[in-house]
Write a protein that holds these residues in place. Structure first.
Motif, PDB file in Angstrom:
ATOM      1  N   ALA A  84       3.303  -1.712  17.523  1.00 29.84           N
ATOM      2  CA  ALA A  84       3.610  -0.371  18.028  1.00 29.84           C
ATOM      3  C   ALA A  84       5.112  -0.122  17.996  1.00 29.84           C
ATOM      4  O   ALA A  84       5.561   0.986  17.686  1.00 29.84           O
ATOM      5  N   TRP A  85       5.897  -1.137  18.287  1.00 27.41           N
ATOM      6  CA  TRP A  85       7.356  -0.987  18.245  1.00 27.41           C
ATOM      7  C   TRP A  85       7.819  -0.745  16.809  1.00 27.41           C
ATOM      8  O   TRP A  85       8.635   0.132  16.548  1.00 27.41           O
ATOM      9  N   GLN A  86       7.279  -1.514  15.862  1.00 26.21           N
ATOM     10  CA  GLN A  86       7.665  -1.371  14.457  1.00 26.21           C
ATOM     11  C   GLN A  86       7.226  -0.032  13.880  1.00 26.21           C
ATOM     12  O   GLN A  86       7.966   0.603  13.141  1.00 26.21           O
ATOM     13  N   GLU A  87       6.012   0.376  14.197  1.00 20.93           N
ATOM     14  CA  GLU A  87       5.439   1.577  13.586  1.00 20.93           C
ATOM     15  C   GLU A  87       5.780   2.864  14.330  1.00 20.93           C
ATOM     16  O   GLU A  87       5.954   3.905  13.703  1.00 20.93           O
ATOM     17  N   LEU A  88       5.817   2.797  15.647  1.00 24.77           N
ATOM     18  CA  LEU A  88       5.989   4.003  16.452  1.00 24.77           C
ATOM     19  C   LEU A  88       7.301   4.049  17.225  1.00 24.77           C
ATOM     20  O   LEU A  88       7.651   5.079  17.784  1.00 24.77           O
ATOM     21  N   GLY A  89       7.991   2.900  17.308  1.00 29.96           N
ATOM     22  CA  GLY A  89       9.204   2.823  18.109  1.00 29.96           C
ATOM     23  C   GLY A  89       8.916   2.870  19.596  1.00 29.96           C
ATOM     24  O   GLY A  89       9.783   3.170  20.400  1.00 29.96           O
ATOM     25  N   MET A 140      -6.636   0.790  17.603  1.00 34.56           N
ATOM     26  CA  MET A 140      -5.512   0.813  16.689  1.00 34.56           C
ATOM     27  C   MET A 140      -5.558   2.071  15.849  1.00 34.56           C
ATOM     28  O   MET A 140      -4.523   2.646  15.564  1.00 34.56           O
ATOM     29  N   GLY A 141      -6.747   2.460  15.471  1.00 39.16           N
ATOM     30  CA  GLY A 141      -6.893   3.659  14.663  1.00 39.16           C
ATOM     31  C   GLY A 141      -6.442   4.903  15.396  1.00 39.16           C
ATOM     32  O   GLY A 141      -5.818   5.781  14.810  1.00 39.16           O
ATOM     33  N   GLN A 142      -6.755   4.994  16.681  1.00 41.83           N
ATOM     34  CA  GLN A 142      -6.377   6.160  17.470  1.00 41.83           C
ATOM     35  C   GLN A 142      -4.862   6.299  17.588  1.00 41.83           C
ATOM     36  O   GLN A 142      -4.349   7.399  17.741  1.00 41.83           O
ATOM     37  N   LEU A 143      -4.151   5.183  17.522  1.00 41.37           N
ATOM     38  CA  LEU A 143      -2.687   5.211  17.614  1.00 41.37           C
ATOM     39  C   LEU A 143      -2.018   5.306  16.248  1.00 41.37           C
ATOM     40  O   LEU A 143      -0.801   5.320  16.159  1.00 41.37           O
ATOM     41  N   GLY A 144      -2.819   5.327  15.182  1.00 41.96           N
ATOM     42  CA  GLY A 144      -2.250   5.369  13.838  1.00 41.96           C
ATOM     43  C   GLY A 144      -1.775   4.019  13.358  1.00 41.96           C
ATOM     44  O   GLY A 144      -0.944   3.922  12.462  1.00 41.96           O
ATOM     45  N   LEU A 145      -2.304   2.949  13.942  1.00 38.91           N
ATOM     46  CA  LEU A 145      -1.879   1.596  13.590  1.00 38.91           C
ATOM     47  C   LEU A 145      -2.946   0.835  12.809  1.00 38.91           C
ATOM     48  O   LEU A 145      -2.840  -0.361  12.612  1.00 38.91           O
ATOM     49  N   GLY A 146      -3.973   1.517  12.363  1.00 39.10           N
ATOM     50  CA  GLY A 146      -5.080   0.880  11.664  1.00 39.10           C
ATOM     51  C   GLY A 146      -4.677   0.120  10.417  1.00 39.10           C
ATOM     52  O   GLY A 146      -5.316  -0.862  10.049  1.00 39.10           O
ATOM     53  N   GLY A 147      -3.627   0.535   9.764  1.00 38.27           N
ATOM     54  CA  GLY A 147      -3.157  -0.143   8.554  1.00 38.27           C
ATOM     55  C   GLY A 147      -2.668  -1.551   8.803  1.00 38.27           C
ATOM     56  O   GLY A 147      -2.525  -2.336   7.871  1.00 38.27           O
ATOM     57  N   GLN A 148      -2.437  -1.899  10.045  1.00 43.56           N
ATOM     58  CA  GLN A 148      -1.943  -3.233  10.401  1.00 43.56           C
ATOM     59  C   GLN A 148      -3.070  -4.196  10.770  1.00 43.56           C
ATOM     60  O   GLN A 148      -2.824  -5.350  11.077  1.00 43.56           O
ATOM     61  N   TYR A 149      -4.302  -3.707  10.728  1.00 47.08           N
ATOM     62  CA  TYR A 149      -5.434  -4.508  11.208  1.00 47.08           C
ATOM     63  C   TYR A 149      -5.545  -5.862  10.505  1.00 47.08           C
ATOM     64  O   TYR A 149      -5.675  -6.890  11.151  1.00 47.08           O
ATOM     65  N   ARG A 150      -5.499  -5.872   9.179  1.00 55.17           N
ATOM     66  CA  ARG A 150      -5.667  -7.133   8.439  1.00 55.17           C
ATOM     67  C   ARG A 150      -4.603  -8.155   8.826  1.00 55.17           C
ATOM     68  O   ARG A 150      -4.897  -9.336   8.986  1.00 55.17           O
ATOM     69  N   ARG A 151      -3.370  -7.706   8.959  1.00 49.60           N
ATOM     70  CA  ARG A 151      -2.284  -8.627   9.315  1.00 49.60           C
ATOM     71  C   ARG A 151      -2.525  -9.229  10.695  1.00 49.60           C
ATOM     72  O   ARG A 151      -2.343 -10.430  10.905  1.00 49.60           O
ATOM     73  N   LEU A 152      -2.943  -8.416  11.638  1.00 51.08           N
ATOM     74  CA  LEU A 152      -3.205  -8.926  12.984  1.00 51.08           C
ATOM     75  C   LEU A 152      -4.446  -9.803  13.024  1.00 51.08           C
ATOM     76  O   LEU A 152      -4.463 -10.829  13.701  1.00 51.08           O
ATOM     77  N   ALA A 153      -5.479  -9.412  12.314  1.00 53.00           N
ATOM     78  CA  ALA A 153      -6.722 -10.180  12.313  1.00 53.00           C
ATOM     79  C   ALA A 153      -6.484 -11.602  11.822  1.00 53.00           C
ATOM     80  O   ALA A 153      -7.053 -12.558  12.364  1.00 53.00           O
ATOM     81  N   SER A 154      -5.636 -11.767  10.841  1.00 51.23           N
ATOM     82  CA  SER A 154      -5.367 -13.109  10.318  1.00 51.23           C
ATOM     83  C   SER A 154      -4.659 -13.977  11.354  1.00 51.23           C
ATOM     84  O   SER A 154      -4.810 -15.193  11.355  1.00 51.23           O
ATOM     85  N   ARG A 155      -3.930 -13.372  12.268  1.00 50.71           N
ATOM     86  CA  ARG A 155      -3.235 -14.127  13.317  1.00 50.71           C
ATOM     87  C   ARG A 155      -4.176 -14.553  14.434  1.00 50.71           C
ATOM     88  O   ARG A 155      -3.802 -15.353  15.287  1.00 50.71           O
ATOM     89  N   LEU A 156      -5.388 -14.048  14.433  1.00 50.55           N
ATOM     90  CA  LEU A 156      -6.370 -14.382  15.465  1.00 50.55           C
ATOM     91  C   LEU A 156      -7.325 -15.477  15.021  1.00 50.55           C
ATOM     92  O   LEU A 156      -8.283 -15.790  15.713  1.00 50.55           O
ATOM     93  N   ASP A 157      -7.053 -16.063  13.878  1.00 47.74           N
ATOM     94  CA  ASP A 157      -7.897 -17.119  13.343  1.00 47.74           C
ATOM     95  C   ASP A 157      -8.051 -18.230  14.379  1.00 47.74           C
ATOM     96  O   ASP A 157      -7.092 -18.670  14.987  1.00 47.74           O
ATOM     97  N   GLY A 158      -9.266 -18.667  14.584  1.00 42.96           N
ATOM     98  CA  GLY A 158      -9.526 -19.734  15.547  1.00 42.96           C
ATOM     99  C   GLY A 158     -10.014 -19.228  16.892  1.00 42.96           C
ATOM    100  O   GLY A 158     -10.529 -19.997  17.694  1.00 42.96           O
ATOM    101  N   ALA A 159      -9.859 -17.951  17.171  1.00 40.60           N
ATOM    102  CA  ALA A 159     -10.308 -17.400  18.445  1.00 40.60           C
ATOM    103  C   ALA A 159     -11.809 -17.108  18.429  1.00 40.60           C
ATOM    104  O   ALA A 159     -12.422 -16.964  19.482  1.00 40.60           O
ATOM    105  N   PHE A 160     -12.378 -17.036  17.242  1.00 36.75           N
ATOM    106  CA  PHE A 160     -13.803 -16.737  17.113  1.00 36.75           C
ATOM    107  C   PHE A 160     -14.471 -17.797  16.260  1.00 36.75           C
ATOM    108  O   PHE A 160     -13.869 -18.339  15.341  1.00 36.75           O
ATOM    109  N   ARG A 161     -15.720 -18.078  16.554  1.00 36.84           N
ATOM    110  CA  ARG A 161     -16.509 -19.009  15.739  1.00 36.84           C
ATOM    111  C   ARG A 161     -16.953 -18.300  14.463  1.00 36.84           C
ATOM    112  O   ARG A 161     -16.812 -17.093  14.332  1.00 36.84           O
TER     113      ARG A 161
END
Length: 72
Positions: A49-54, A1-22
């Motif tokens: 990527a669509w929202q941030e980069l189109g 995500m960082g390489q694409l300039g999307l690192g700022g979205q990490y927290r939002r995405l990480a919260s959506r993955l709740d339950g996938a990891f112990r």
């Protein structure tokens, strides 16, 4: 995500993955198939990527990369 300039979205995405990891950080294979998890993550990344980069195709190789490198 960082390489694409999307690192700022990490927290939002990480919260959506709740339950996938112990609690210990290990992927919960008994709750979710890894291929389904990777597919879900790729869809989330395409959305960001669509929202941030189109360009949702900026993350097209994610699923293939993950499955080749981590699914044994």
């Amino acid at each position: 995500m960082g390489q694409l300039g999307l690192g700022g979205q990490y927290r939002r995405l990480a919260s959506r993955l709740d339950g996938a990891f112990r609690a210990d950080g290990v992927f919960a294979h008994d709750r979710l198939r890894f291929v389904d998890f990777v597919d879900d993550v790729e869809e989330m990344l395409e959305e960001v990527a669509w929202q941030e980069l189109g360009d949702k195709e900026a993350v097209d190789d994610f699923e293939e990369y993950m499955l080749q490198h981590y699914s044994g």
